[in-house]
Scaffold this active site. Structure first.
Site, short mmCIF file in Angstrom:
data_model
loop_
_atom_site.label_atom_id
_atom_site.label_comp_id
_atom_site.label_asym_id
_atom_site.label_seq_id
_atom_site.Cartn_x
_atom_site.Cartn_y
_atom_site.Cartn_z
N CYS A 39 0.85 -1.19 0.00
CA CYS A 39 0.00 0.00 0.00
C CYS A 39 0.88 1.25 0.00
O CYS A 39 2.03 1.21 0.46
CB CYS A 39 -0.87 -0.03 1.26
SG CYS A 39 -1.91 1.42 1.52
N GLY A 40 0.35 2.34 -0.47
CA GLY A 40 1.08 3.60 -0.41
C GLY A 40 1.38 4.03 1.01
O GLY A 40 2.27 4.84 1.25
#
Length: 165
Positions: A39-40
């Site tokens: 995920c970012g």
């Protein structure tokens, strides 16, 4: 609103398959976070570990709940998740088994009628919107704050400090 005792009746499977009883959290401050490896916001693992290192000796616990519901950003098997967390971020706080946080298969800690999502709505919504949403629980089992994915772990320090005092 729950009296907090119901929180301590919950349990979750840890990523190694053993049971984690929330009764172990009585008298402690807890941060419940849905996490993901791709995920970012995955870099928040570093900040979460820093919080845990700073406050664990004072009765602070982080519970990470890997979740694959948002963009399939936690596709790995348990061994892969553990390896990633320890190798890349030196995570030592408890990581639970991969779970859903929304929908009918959501883990009881997220589904529980008077717990996380219903006690602390964001923008009038109970639903978890993305990975790395955080719920802060006080020493009596009450959810006192909900933080979006955008909130950095460091931004929670003063709130944790107050609850531990």
């Amino acid at each position: 609103m729950s009296d907090g005792e119901d929180f301590y009746k919950l349990s979750a499977k840890q990523i190694d398959g053993s049971e984690f009883n929330f009764s172990e959290l009585k008298g402690k401050v807890a941060l419940v976070v849905n996490v993901a490896s791709q995920c970012g916001f995955t870099g928040q693992y570093s900040g979460l570990q820093a919080l845990y290192d700073k406050f664990k000796d004072r009765g602070f616990v982080i519970l990470g709940f890997p979740c694959n519901q948002f963009g399939q950003q936690e596709p790995g098997a348990p061994e892969e998740i553990v390896s990633f967390c320890s190798r890349k971020y030196s995570v030592t706080f408890p990581i639970m088994a991969k779970t859903d946080v929304n929908g009918e298969n959501a883990h009881p800690v997220y589904k529980y009628d008077m717990f996380l999502k219903s006690q602390q709505k964001q923008f009038m919504m109970e639903m978890i919107k993305w990975n790395f949403e955080k719920f802060l629980v006080d020493k009596s089992g009450q959810v006192v704050a909900r933080y979006s994915s955008m909130a950095t772990p460091a931004s929670l320090e003063s709130a944790i400090e107050k609850l531990l005092a």
